[in-house]
Structure formats: C-alpha cells, structure tokens
Motif scaffolding. Structure first.
Motif, mmCIF file in Angstrom:
data_model
loop_
_atom_site.group_PDB
_atom_site.id
_atom_site.type_symbol
_atom_site.label_atom_id
_atom_site.label_comp_id
_atom_site.label_asym_id
_atom_site.label_seq_id
_atom_site.Cartn_x
_atom_site.Cartn_y
_atom_site.Cartn_z
ATOM 1 N N HIS A 136 -32.598 16.966 -26.619
ATOM 2 C CA HIS A 136 -31.394 16.647 -25.873
ATOM 3 C C HIS A 136 -30.664 15.477 -26.519
ATOM 4 O O HIS A 136 -31.266 14.643 -27.192
ATOM 5 C CB HIS A 136 -31.727 16.289 -24.415
ATOM 6 C CG HIS A 136 -32.185 17.461 -23.606
ATOM 7 N ND1 HIS A 136 -33.489 17.915 -23.657
ATOM 8 C CD2 HIS A 136 -31.516 18.275 -22.751
ATOM 9 C CE1 HIS A 136 -33.607 18.960 -22.851
ATOM 10 N NE2 HIS A 136 -32.435 19.197 -22.288
ATOM 11 N N PRO A 168 -28.498 19.867 -24.045
ATOM 12 C CA PRO A 168 -29.351 20.364 -25.137
ATOM 13 C C PRO A 168 -28.674 20.239 -26.490
ATOM 14 O O PRO A 168 -27.456 20.419 -26.608
ATOM 15 C CB PRO A 168 -29.579 21.833 -24.759
ATOM 16 C CG PRO A 168 -29.316 21.914 -23.293
ATOM 17 C CD PRO A 168 -28.243 20.908 -23.022
ATOM 18 N N CYS A 188 -29.782 20.721 -18.514
ATOM 19 C CA CYS A 188 -29.123 19.444 -18.756
ATOM 20 C C CYS A 188 -29.683 18.428 -17.756
ATOM 21 O O CYS A 188 -30.319 18.795 -16.772
ATOM 22 C CB CYS A 188 -27.615 19.572 -18.588
ATOM 23 S SG CYS A 188 -26.828 20.706 -19.756
#
Length: 423
Positions: free
Chosen positions: A253, A279, A289
């Motif tokens: 991420h 991501p 997310c």
C-alpha cells in the motif's frame, strides 16, 4: 433532508477539480479543460447555498475565467475580511484575492423584478428551477445580495520537473503567513504569502508529492508521496523531523492523502493526523484501502480501518475534527466518525466518475439554519461536472439525568405493580 444518494446541487459547464468552503453559505469550485482547445473554459466559480421550503437552492454569484490553464488543486485562507485562494495551474501557483461585494439593485433591476413577479402570477408562466436546485431565473433580486470580486494577486513557478512540471498540492499555514507547495519534482517548497519569497526548497521525495498538510499549530508539515512512508518537516528551518512507515506489509500500500484534525472540536485537547492508503497495484482480486488515524504529536498509529476495495481518491476533515470524508474512484462518498473511524454515511456511485474534491461546510448556528439540523454537510465534486451535498440527520441524544430519572420511574412503577398484585 438530503436524499441518501447525495443531493445534486449544481452542474457546471467545466470539469471541477477542487472545492473549498468560503463561509457558511458560499463555496468555490475551480477547474476546466486545460490548454486543449476544446472550448471548455478554465474558471473559478462561487456559489451561494440557500434553504428553501422544498430543500436547497444554489445560485452562481461570481465566475472568473483564468485563461489557458486549468486550476487543478487549491487551498483557501480567510484573514477576517477577505479570502485568499492559492491555485495550482500547471507548474505555477496563482494567488487570488476573493473579496466580498454587496450588490444593490438599480431602479431598472427593481422594475424588472416587479414585472417578472407579475408574469409569474399569470397562468402561462413557464419560469422554472432546474431539478438540480440551481436557480435559472435571470431576474435580479430586489434586495441587496452578496457577490464576490476575484483578483489575481501574484504568480510563481513552483515545480521544475524536467519535461514539464506540475504543482499537485498546496496548503496555507494556520496563521496564513506562508504556504507550502509540492508536485512532480518531489520538492517541498515553502513561500511567504505576502510576496512569494521562497523560504525553503526541500528535496523531500524521489517521486511526485501527492499531498501536504500543516499541523494545527503550524510547527510541522507532513508530505506524502508514492511510497509506504510519509515525511514530517520542521516548518521553521525546513529540516526533516522524521519519516513514518506504514505498519502494514511493505510494498503493498501507498499513502494517497493526509489531513490534520483537532480532537473533540478543540485544539487544546490535541490533534490527529488522518491518512488514506491505497493498493500499489490493482489485481483481479482487489486489496482493501485503509483510513488511518495517527497521533498528531508523536505520529504513532492510533487506529486503522479497512475502508473497502473501492479505491480512495480524496479526503477531507470537518473544521471541528469530528468527521472524516472520503471520495472514491468509483464516484462513491463515505463519512466516518473521526475518533472511532466508524462509518456513518455511505453513498455508492454518487458521481458518474471519480471524486476529485471534498469540503465540509463550517459548523455554526447559521449553518444549522441552512442545513436543517444535520450532523454534517459535505460537498463533493467530480470530473462529471456536478456538485453534490451529503448530509446526515442529527442523531437523537438524551442527557444522563433524563436516563437516570427514567430508570428510577420504571423501578418505582414495577414495585407499585408488584404491591397491588400482593407479591
């Protein structure tokens, strides 16, 4: 009350990339078609929000065309009299003054208004208001009303990426004396607002800076880039304070946006930093997310919330620090309670395309009069040329005294019933 789909307030003739609340009843949007010769204007437009019997009415009270460059990002500050708008346009930052202006209708305008009112009372009157709530009548209001004057004060080049720079973010310091810019070349640059004198030029990141945030006390600046760390800088000397890593798995991420917010509506109670993380790569099975809350002084993570698989594109924190709004690439909009990161509100695909900007209306008594006792009023914009209003009705609350008295009454009633039954 706004519908759960988000009320359509206005539809513009240009794609909007940034929205900021000016006061309780006015907000500014900006965007355009850029330098492509498509006929789409590059403009700054100011709207007024008014309550009506049927809901809300939005009227455009000022429009300022800015030339061949489209405003893509902005920050707003208020000095007690007028507003300053710093807008990123290609590799430059343009500083605009937005001044209040009271318009008094002329006698000719008043006569036009009277004639128009007479026409409206006729059976064949065909004046309308657009379904989205934007006032389409061209007659002047017979009363004085507020408009604005937009002036371009100064311009400075803020990004020097080889092959074509672009400013991607800008923020004012809390005292409005300086502003920070970031963009394609990865440099954090800090400028004096008065004359655009450059105070710091920091090689902050190796890739473009996605977002910038000043802490509420103005001592620190946070920058996020396309990586799994964010950086904290000392405002006074421009030196690096610390780098903070995402606590999740490295390389999965990256940080997308950052915003500070006070705790419990008061800076005296401290402040938090909020970030959204998306991501790094998209796959057939999308990764979630995250919305994260960090301590605003130590920058240690406090809460991390899974925000779903819709990719996040924008974030805003309410002025009182109670709510965090997020927009998504799918056009959806959600609002979380800041202290717990509990999702309070969600509208799937409120816009036809990705959300480009969010802004909470300020909280005050006059806003409550306009927003009809709503917990929050959040504006969202998109490249689909629309402005939408998102609201949540005020939740019912009862004081502890009322609850205790009610409980005692129930106990007394129970004993009375038992006594009459001989038990």
């Amino acid at each position: 009350m706004a519908p759960k789909t988000g009320m359509l307030l206005a539809k513009s003739d240009f794609p909007m990339y940034t929205v900021k609340s000016l006061d309780e009843r006015h907000f500014v949007v900006a965007g355009g078609g850029g330098q492509a010769k498509t006929g789409v204007a590059n403009s700054i437009e100011i709207y007024e929000l008014r309550a009506t019997e049927d809901g809300y009415m939005v009227s455009s009270v000022c429009r300022h065309d800015v030339g061949p460059q489209a405003p893509m990002n902005s920050a707003c500050a208020f000095d007690g009299r007028n507003h300053l708008l710093a807008a990123g346009m290609d590799d430059e930052c343009h500083l605009f003054s937005i001044k209040y202006k009271v318009i008094s209708p002329s006698k000719k305008d008043q006569k036009t208004t009277i004639d128009s009112l007479k026409r409206r009372n006729q059976p064949d009157d065909k004046s309308e208001t657009q379904p989205n709530g934007t006032d389409t009548n061209t007659e002047s209001d017979s009363a004085k009303h507020i408009s604005f004057e937009v002036l371009n004060l100064r311009t400075v080049t803020t990004d020097f990426l080889k092959g074509g720079g672009f400013q991607k973010c800008v923020q004012f310091s809390p005292d409005r004396s300086i502003l920070a810019t970031g963009g394609g070349d990865g440099h954090l640059r800090v400028w004096k607002v008065d004359d655009f004198t450059k105070l710091h030029d920091i090689e902050a990141h190796k890739t473009e800076i996605d977002d910038i945030a000043f802490c509420p006390k103005g001592k620190r600046i946070v920058t996020v880039s396309r990586g799994n760390t964010f950086s904290v800088w000392n405002t006074a000397d421009g030196k690096r304070h610390m780098d903070v890593e995402w606590p999740g798995k490295a390389g999965m991420h990256r940080f997308r946006a950052c915003r500070f917010g006070v705790r419990d509506g008061s800076l005296e109670k401290g402040h938090n930093l909020y970030t959204i993380n998306i991501p790094v790569q998209r796959s057939s099975k999308p990764d979630p997310c995250f919305l994260a809350q960090w301590d605003g002084e130590t920058f240690k993570p406090r809460l991390i919330m899974n925000a779903g698989t819709e990719v996040l594109s924008a974030m805003a924190v309410s002025p009182d620090g109670v709510y965090v709004g997020v927009g998504m690439m799918s056009g959806s909009v959600a609002v979380y309670i800041s202290f717990s990161l509990q999702k309070l509100y969600y509208v799937k695909e409120a816009h036809n395309i990705f959300v480009t900007g969010l802004s909470f209306l300020p909280v005050s008594e006059s806003v409550a009069a306009v927003s009809d006792a709503q917990d929050f009023s959040l504006l969202s914009i998109s490249a689909d040329n629309t402005v939408r209003l998102h609201q949540e009705p005020t939740r019912a609350s009862y004081s502890a005294v009322v609850l205790i008295v009610g409980l005692l009454f129930m106990i007394a009633a129970l004993f009375w019933i038992l006594a009459h039954m001989g038990l």
